[in-house]
Motif scaffolding. Structure first.
Motif, mmCIF file in Angstrom:
data_model
loop_
_atom_site.group_PDB
_atom_site.id
_atom_site.type_symbol
_atom_site.label_atom_id
_atom_site.label_comp_id
_atom_site.label_asym_id
_atom_site.label_seq_id
_atom_site.Cartn_x
_atom_site.Cartn_y
_atom_site.Cartn_z
ATOM 1 N N TYR A 1 0.821 -1.204 0.000
ATOM 2 C CA TYR A 1 0.000 0.000 0.000
ATOM 3 C C TYR A 1 0.858 1.257 0.000
ATOM 4 C CZ TYR A 1 -3.044 3.750 1.572
ATOM 5 O OH TYR A 1 -3.716 4.944 1.666
ATOM 6 N N TRP A 2 1.816 1.347 0.929
ATOM 7 C CA TRP A 2 2.594 2.569 1.042
ATOM 8 C C TRP A 2 3.521 2.769 -0.150
ATOM 9 C CZ3 TRP A 2 0.845 6.295 3.674
ATOM 10 C CH2 TRP A 2 0.059 6.048 4.806
ATOM 11 N N ALA A 3 4.021 1.674 -0.714
ATOM 12 C CA ALA A 3 4.830 1.808 -1.932
ATOM 13 C C ALA A 3 3.970 2.319 -3.079
ATOM 14 C CB ALA A 3 5.464 0.466 -2.296
ATOM 15 N N GLY A 4 2.793 1.732 -3.264
ATOM 16 C CA GLY A 4 1.903 2.162 -4.328
ATOM 17 C C GLY A 4 1.416 3.586 -4.131
ATOM 18 N N ALA A 5 1.088 3.934 -2.887
ATOM 19 C CA ALA A 5 0.594 5.280 -2.605
ATOM 20 C C ALA A 5 1.672 6.327 -2.860
ATOM 21 C CB ALA A 5 0.107 5.366 -1.161
ATOM 22 N N ALA A 6 2.881 6.069 -2.383
ATOM 23 C CA ALA A 6 3.963 7.039 -2.552
ATOM 24 C C ALA A 6 4.297 7.244 -4.025
ATOM 25 C CB ALA A 6 5.201 6.586 -1.783
ATOM 26 N N LEU A 7 4.366 6.142 -4.772
ATOM 27 C CA LEU A 7 4.682 6.258 -6.193
ATOM 28 C C LEU A 7 3.538 6.939 -6.944
ATOM 29 C CD1 LEU A 7 6.507 5.777 -8.581
ATOM 30 C CD2 LEU A 7 5.645 3.418 -8.720
ATOM 31 N N GLY A 8 2.316 6.560 -6.650
ATOM 32 C CA GLY A 8 1.171 7.172 -7.317
ATOM 33 C C GLY A 8 1.070 8.659 -7.027
ATOM 34 N N LEU A 9 1.302 9.051 -5.780
ATOM 35 C CA LEU A 9 1.230 10.465 -5.426
ATOM 36 C C LEU A 9 2.364 11.256 -6.061
ATOM 37 C CD1 LEU A 9 0.201 10.052 -1.692
ATOM 38 C CD2 LEU A 9 -1.147 11.211 -3.455
ATOM 39 N N SER A 10 3.534 10.647 -6.162
ATOM 40 C CA SER A 10 4.652 11.348 -6.812
ATOM 41 C C SER A 10 4.331 11.612 -8.283
ATOM 42 C CB SER A 10 5.946 10.539 -6.678
ATOM 43 O OG SER A 10 5.890 9.346 -7.439
ATOM 44 N N ILE A 11 3.660 10.663 -8.937
ATOM 45 C CA ILE A 11 3.254 10.848 -10.337
ATOM 46 C C ILE A 11 2.226 11.971 -10.450
ATOM 47 C CG2 ILE A 11 2.098 9.748 -12.300
ATOM 48 C CD1 ILE A 11 3.279 7.072 -11.286
ATOM 49 N N SER A 12 1.321 12.049 -9.474
ATOM 50 C CA SER A 12 0.240 13.043 -9.536
ATOM 51 C C SER A 12 0.745 14.468 -9.403
ATOM 52 C CB SER A 12 -0.800 12.764 -8.440
ATOM 53 O OG SER A 12 -0.289 13.109 -7.153
ATOM 54 N N THR A 13 1.938 14.664 -8.836
ATOM 55 C CA THR A 13 2.460 16.023 -8.687
ATOM 56 C C THR A 13 2.803 16.645 -10.038
ATOM 57 O OG1 THR A 13 4.745 15.241 -8.390
ATOM 58 C CG2 THR A 13 3.390 15.547 -6.394
ATOM 59 N N ASP A 14 3.088 15.807 -11.041
ATOM 60 C CA ASP A 14 3.392 16.311 -12.380
ATOM 61 C C ASP A 14 3.009 15.257 -13.412
ATOM 62 O OD1 ASP A 14 4.251 17.581 -14.632
ATOM 63 O OD2 ASP A 14 6.390 17.504 -14.153
ATOM 64 N N ASP B 1 -0.308 0.191 -10.369
ATOM 65 C CA ASP B 1 -1.414 -0.753 -10.585
ATOM 66 C C ASP B 1 -1.080 -2.125 -10.011
ATOM 67 O OD1 ASP B 1 -3.085 1.027 -11.912
ATOM 68 O OD2 ASP B 1 -2.246 0.560 -13.872
ATOM 69 N N ALA B 2 0.126 -2.609 -10.309
ATOM 70 C CA ALA B 2 0.526 -3.947 -9.872
ATOM 71 C C ALA B 2 0.575 -4.038 -8.350
ATOM 72 C CB ALA B 2 1.886 -4.302 -10.471
ATOM 73 N N LEU B 3 1.109 -3.016 -7.702
ATOM 74 C CA LEU B 3 1.234 -3.017 -6.241
ATOM 75 C C LEU B 3 -0.132 -3.017 -5.573
ATOM 76 C CD1 LEU B 3 4.116 -0.384 -5.999
ATOM 77 C CD2 LEU B 3 4.305 -2.799 -5.353
ATOM 78 N N ILE B 4 -1.030 -2.148 -6.033
ATOM 79 C CA ILE B 4 -2.340 -2.026 -5.396
ATOM 80 C C ILE B 4 -3.234 -3.227 -5.699
ATOM 81 C CG2 ILE B 4 -4.428 -0.623 -5.270
ATOM 82 C CD1 ILE B 4 -1.937 0.522 -3.844
ATOM 83 N N PHE C 1 -7.830 4.082 -2.391
ATOM 84 C CA PHE C 1 -6.691 4.523 -3.194
ATOM 85 C C PHE C 1 -6.890 4.175 -4.670
ATOM 86 C CE2 PHE C 1 -2.512 4.075 -5.139
ATOM 87 C CZ PHE C 1 -2.010 5.344 -4.901
ATOM 88 N N ARG C 2 -7.450 3.005 -4.940
ATOM 89 C CA ARG C 2 -7.697 2.637 -6.334
ATOM 90 C C ARG C 2 -8.675 3.615 -6.977
ATOM 91 N NH1 ARG C 2 -9.489 -3.352 -8.196
ATOM 92 N NH2 ARG C 2 -11.336 -2.820 -6.992
ATOM 93 N N LEU C 3 -9.651 4.082 -6.220
ATOM 94 C CA LEU C 3 -10.585 5.092 -6.710
ATOM 95 C C LEU C 3 -9.813 6.353 -7.125
ATOM 96 C CD1 LEU C 3 -13.788 6.205 -4.782
ATOM 97 C CD2 LEU C 3 -12.220 7.866 -5.715
ATOM 98 N N ARG C 4 -8.936 6.825 -6.246
ATOM 99 C CA ARG C 4 -8.143 8.023 -6.540
ATOM 100 C C ARG C 4 -7.228 7.799 -7.739
ATOM 101 N NH1 ARG C 4 -7.923 11.694 -2.239
ATOM 102 N NH2 ARG C 4 -8.959 11.005 -0.320
ATOM 103 N N LEU C 5 -6.633 6.617 -7.782
ATOM 104 C CA LEU C 5 -5.715 6.303 -8.872
ATOM 105 C C LEU C 5 -6.434 6.285 -10.210
ATOM 106 C CD1 LEU C 5 -2.897 5.301 -9.799
ATOM 107 C CD2 LEU C 5 -3.665 2.974 -9.291
#
Length: 320
Positions: free
Chosen positions: A178-191, A205-208, A226-230
């Motif tokens: 979860y935390w790996a997927g969340a951190a990576l997904g949020l980093s992508i969302s910044t730009d 996707d694979a992590l979540i 988180f999948r909803l947000r992603l």
């Protein structure tokens, strides 16, 4: 992004002399002992004791209602955890604590303020979001260190064969997924215009998805939220059916106790569909939650409600 730790002894009403108080006392003694000992093995033992105490139970940061106080205190706490990891670099509890702490701090105190500031001062707002990206990636690094320690070769494999790499992870490590997927997904969302980061959405996707397959009810629906947000954040647009299904499942698992879920659904479903009535309804539900009632979600609920008020102020810009 939301995720809370399991209930602490404090939530269950543990008195100062209980196991929770004992762990804190042991941590204080261990810290004092570390300061006066020079022996490497003894020092590592003491640090491990401190690490066990710091990483067990619900964090005081998650349960504190004073959002500003938490924001002021978190940097010191995170640097303390990093200093302990210098001594015991493979301590799983400390790695999870660091991953969560950096992601939470980045989201609440750097990224969200930056997103708000962009409208008034583009350069300053973008600078904050760039800093948030670095903090998210720092969080990701701690999760990856823990996963690499448990599954050698994982760090390289997730970049080249995400689904196959994630399939190696067992249920006991859902939190790390979860935390790996969340951190990576949020980093992508910044730009989302950075192709070097967007191409890594397959890893998220694979992590979540692996985490959901292993334990979909983990942290009472945080994975579905988180999948909803992603799904909603995809550059090409998300799948409305998946957004709806994720919301309904997260709502059932969380019993409607997390304000962030309603805020996420307002942004993920109502705005793309230009449904102002649904948007207003979801934000009102988020604000109707007593943020202090559910201790493990207290800080996250306060932060989500701040975002809900900001979104309400922008409603006329979001809807035609």
């Amino acid at each position: 992004m939301q995720g809370a730790l399991p209930e602490s002894e404090a939530r269950r009403g543990a008195p100062p002399g209980s196991a929770g108080g004992g762990r804190r006392a042991a941590a204080a003694l261990a810290i004092a002992f570390v300061a006066f000992t020079g022996g490497c093995s003894v020092k590592k033992f003491a640090v491990r004791q401190v690490g066990d105490a710091l990483s067990s139970g619900t964090s005081v940061y998650e349960t504190d209602p004073d959002v500003e106080l938490v924001g002021d205190a978190l940097p010191f706490s995170l640097k303390l955890v990093e200093s302990l990891l210098d001594v015991t670099p493979r301590h799983r509890g400390l790695l999870v604590t660091a991953a969560k702490g950096f992601a939470l701090y980045a989201l609440a105190y750097v990224d969200t303020p930056g997103e708000i500031l962009v409208e008034e001062d583009f350069e300053r707002g973008q600078a904050l979001r760039e800093r948030a990206k670095r903090l998210y990636l720092r969080s990701l690094g701690f999760s990856m260190r823990a996963l690499e320690a448990a599954y050698p070769g994982f760090t390289d494999d997730i970049r080249t064969a995400p689904r196959q790499a994630a399939s190696r992870i067992r249920k006991k490590d859902v939190e790390l997924l979860y935390w790996a997927g969340a951190a990576l997904g949020l980093s992508i969302s910044t730009d989302p215009t950075d192709p070097r980061m967007v191409v890594r959405l397959g890893e998220v996707d694979a992590l979540i998805e692996q985490a959901i397959d292993l334990d979909e009810s983990w942290d009472r629906g945080s994975l579905h939220e988180f999948r909803l947000r992603l799904e909603a954040a995809r550059p090409t647009g998300g799948d409305p059916e998946l957004v709806e299904g994720s919301f309904r499942r997260a709502l059932a698992l969380s019993s409607g106790e997390r304000a962030g879920l309603y805020v996420a659904y307002a942004e993920a479903a109502a705005v793309p569909a230009q449904n102002r009535e649904l948007f207003d309804e979801m934000l009102e539900k988020a604000l109707a939650i007593n943020a202090d009632e559910f201790e493990e979600y207290r800080l996250l609920n306060h932060i989500a409600q701040r975002r809900a008020r900001w979104l309400q102020s922008r409603a006329d810009d979001l809807f035609l």
